[in-house]
Design a protein around this motif. Structure first.
Motif, PDB file in Angstrom:
ATOM      1  N   GLN A  48       0.828  -1.201   0.000  1.00 26.96           N
ATOM      2  CA  GLN A  48       0.000   0.000   0.000  1.00 26.96           C
ATOM      3  C   GLN A  48       0.866   1.256   0.000  1.00 26.96           C
ATOM      4  O   GLN A  48       0.547   2.241  -0.666  1.00 26.96           O
ATOM      5  N   ALA A  49       1.966   1.200   0.756  1.00 30.58           N
ATOM      6  CA  ALA A  49       2.890   2.340   0.776  1.00 30.58           C
ATOM      7  C   ALA A  49       3.461   2.579  -0.610  1.00 30.58           C
ATOM      8  O   ALA A  49       3.511   3.719  -1.090  1.00 30.58           O
ATOM      9  N   ALA A  50       3.883   1.501  -1.267  1.00 28.28           N
ATOM     10  CA  ALA A  50       4.448   1.631  -2.616  1.00 28.28           C
ATOM     11  C   ALA A  50       3.430   2.234  -3.581  1.00 28.28           C
ATOM     12  O   ALA A  50       3.767   3.102  -4.391  1.00 28.28           O
ATOM     13  N   ASP A  51       2.180   1.799  -3.482  1.00 29.52           N
ATOM     14  CA  ASP A  51       1.141   2.331  -4.369  1.00 29.52           C
ATOM     15  C   ASP A  51       0.954   3.837  -4.161  1.00 29.52           C
ATOM     16  O   ASP A  51       0.866   4.601  -5.126  1.00 29.52           O
ATOM     17  N   ALA A  52       0.899   4.260  -2.901  1.00 32.61           N
ATOM     18  CA  ALA A  52       0.706   5.684  -2.610  1.00 32.61           C
ATOM     19  C   ALA A  52       1.919   6.489  -3.051  1.00 32.61           C
ATOM     20  O   ALA A  52       1.780   7.555  -3.669  1.00 32.61           O
ATOM     21  N   TYR A  53       3.104   6.017  -2.745  1.00 34.14           N
ATOM     22  CA  TYR A  53       4.318   6.727  -3.164  1.00 34.14           C
ATOM     23  C   TYR A  53       4.404   6.796  -4.696  1.00 34.14           C
ATOM     24  O   TYR A  53       4.800   7.820  -5.249  1.00 34.14           O
ATOM     25  N   ARG A  54       4.014   5.730  -5.364  1.00 34.91           N
ATOM     26  CA  ARG A  54       4.050   5.727  -6.821  1.00 34.91           C
ATOM     27  C   ARG A  54       3.109   6.800  -7.383  1.00 34.91           C
ATOM     28  O   ARG A  54       3.454   7.516  -8.318  1.00 34.91           O
ATOM     29  N   ARG A  55       1.920   6.932  -6.797  1.00 32.37           N
ATOM     30  CA  ARG A  55       0.986   7.966  -7.254  1.00 32.37           C
ATOM     31  C   ARG A  55       1.575   9.356  -7.011  1.00 32.37           C
ATOM     32  O   ARG A  55       1.413  10.255  -7.842  1.00 32.37           O
ATOM     33  N   ALA A  56       2.285   9.548  -5.901  1.00 35.68           N
ATOM     34  CA  ALA A  56       2.932  10.837  -5.639  1.00 35.68           C
ATOM     35  C   ALA A  56       3.994  11.127  -6.695  1.00 35.68           C
ATOM     36  O   ALA A  56       4.050  12.231  -7.248  1.00 35.68           O
ATOM     37  N   VAL A  57       4.820  10.131  -7.001  1.00 33.27           N
ATOM     38  CA  VAL A  57       5.895  10.285  -7.990  1.00 33.27           C
ATOM     39  C   VAL A  57       5.327  10.525  -9.382  1.00 33.27           C
ATOM     40  O   VAL A  57       5.856  11.336 -10.147  1.00 33.27           O
ATOM     41  N   GLU A  58       4.265   9.830  -9.721  1.00 33.29           N
ATOM     42  CA  GLU A  58       3.658  10.012 -11.041  1.00 33.29           C
ATOM     43  C   GLU A  58       3.067  11.409 -11.200  1.00 33.29           C
ATOM     44  O   GLU A  58       2.992  11.937 -12.300  1.00 33.29           O
ATOM     45  N   THR A  59       2.669  12.010 -10.083  1.00 33.96           N
ATOM     46  CA  THR A  59       2.058  13.341 -10.128  1.00 33.96           C
ATOM     47  C   THR A  59       3.114  14.439 -10.099  1.00 33.96           C
ATOM     48  O   THR A  59       3.010  15.426 -10.828  1.00 33.96           O
ATOM     49  N   VAL A  60       4.125  14.276  -9.257  1.00 34.28           N
ATOM     50  CA  VAL A  60       5.189  15.274  -9.112  1.00 34.28           C
ATOM     51  C   VAL A  60       6.520  14.529  -9.163  1.00 34.28           C
ATOM     52  O   VAL A  60       7.060  14.121  -8.143  1.00 34.28           O
ATOM     53  N   ALA A  61       7.044  14.351 -10.358  1.00 31.45           N
ATOM     54  CA  ALA A  61       8.233  13.517 -10.570  1.00 31.45           C
ATOM     55  C   ALA A  61       9.526  14.178 -10.132  1.00 31.45           C
ATOM     56  O   ALA A  61      10.537  13.499  -9.962  1.00 31.45           O
ATOM     57  N   ASP A  62       9.522  15.483  -9.921  1.00 27.74           N
ATOM     58  CA  ASP A  62      10.772  16.174  -9.603  1.00 27.74           C
ATOM     59  C   ASP A  62      10.974  16.402  -8.104  1.00 27.74           C
ATOM     60  O   ASP A  62      11.790  17.207  -7.702  1.00 27.74           O
ATOM     61  N   GLN A  63      10.258  15.662  -7.269  1.00 29.77           N
ATOM     62  CA  GLN A  63      10.404  15.777  -5.820  1.00 29.77           C
ATOM     63  C   GLN A  63      11.302  14.635  -5.333  1.00 29.77           C
ATOM     64  O   GLN A  63      10.911  13.465  -5.340  1.00 29.77           O
ATOM     65  N   GLY A  64      12.516  14.970  -4.916  1.00 34.05           N
ATOM     66  CA  GLY A  64      13.482  13.956  -4.509  1.00 34.05           C
ATOM     67  C   GLY A  64      13.025  13.091  -3.361  1.00 34.05           C
ATOM     68  O   GLY A  64      13.273  11.874  -3.352  1.00 34.05           O
ATOM     69  N   SER A  65      12.346  13.689  -2.388  1.00 34.60           N
ATOM     70  CA  SER A  65      11.913  12.889  -1.238  1.00 34.60           C
ATOM     71  C   SER A  65      10.851  11.864  -1.636  1.00 34.60           C
ATOM     72  O   SER A  65      10.806  10.769  -1.075  1.00 34.60           O
ATOM     73  N   TYR A  66      10.023  12.172  -2.629  1.00 35.39           N
ATOM     74  CA  TYR A  66       9.034  11.202  -3.099  1.00 35.39           C
ATOM     75  C   TYR A  66       9.733  10.046  -3.814  1.00 35.39           C
ATOM     76  O   TYR A  66       9.379   8.885  -3.612  1.00 35.39           O
TER      77      TYR A  66
END
Length: 158
Positions: A48-66
């Motif tokens: 579930q964590a991976a799914d949520a983090y993936r959605r964050a990365v797909e939305t804002v790809a230039d955020q290093g912490s994501y």
């Protein structure tokens, strides 16, 4: 109880996501997904964590912490090749003076000395982050290291 608090946080994040869309408010949506991922990660619900983090990365790809968060959970899931891509991207995106996130990145990558050096700098700037550092899943590999224990204890008295 920490688990109950995290479960409530997850419910709140999921409710917030009913009103936040990546199209209407990409930064808010990505931040909420990231926070949701972190709550799942702390509960040990890695898929579930991976799914949520993936959605964050797909939305804002230039955020290093994501990118780093996704790489971290993917590594824990044994998806090392995919994790390496996100960790390399995080290394490019994190500001050089973001010592806390760099400590996490180095810990995830297995670079203990570099992780501890960055953590020491980070805690010198913000002693309050010691509480999170003590339980941050990204720093798990450092928890038994004497230098890590000393850093947390030193900053506990601040």
């Amino acid at each position: 109880d920490r688990g109950a608090n995290l479960a409530r946080a997850i419910a709140c994040y999921e409710e917030a996501l009913r009103f936040r869309t990546p199209e209407a408010a990409p930064l808010d949506y990505a931040r909420t997904q990231y926070n949701l991922g972190t709550a799942y990660y702390e509960l040990g619900q890695l898929e579930q964590a991976a799914d949520a983090y993936r959605r964050a990365v797909e939305t804002v790809a230039d955020q290093g912490s994501y990118q780093m968060a996704l790489g971290s959970v993917l590594r824990k899931l044994g998806r090392d090749d995919e994790a390496a891509i996100h960790l390399a991207r995080a290394r490019e995106l994190l500001p050089p003076d973001d010592h806390y996130d760099r400590a996490c990145l180095e810990a995830i990558a297995g670079n203990t000395d570099a992780a501890l050096a960055h953590l020491e700098k980070a805690l010198a700037w913000d002693a309050t982050s010691r509480d999170w550092a003590a339980r941050d899943p990204d720093l798990e590999s450092l928890r038994d290291h004497p230098r890590f224990k000393a850093l947390i204890a030193r900053n506990a008295s601040c």
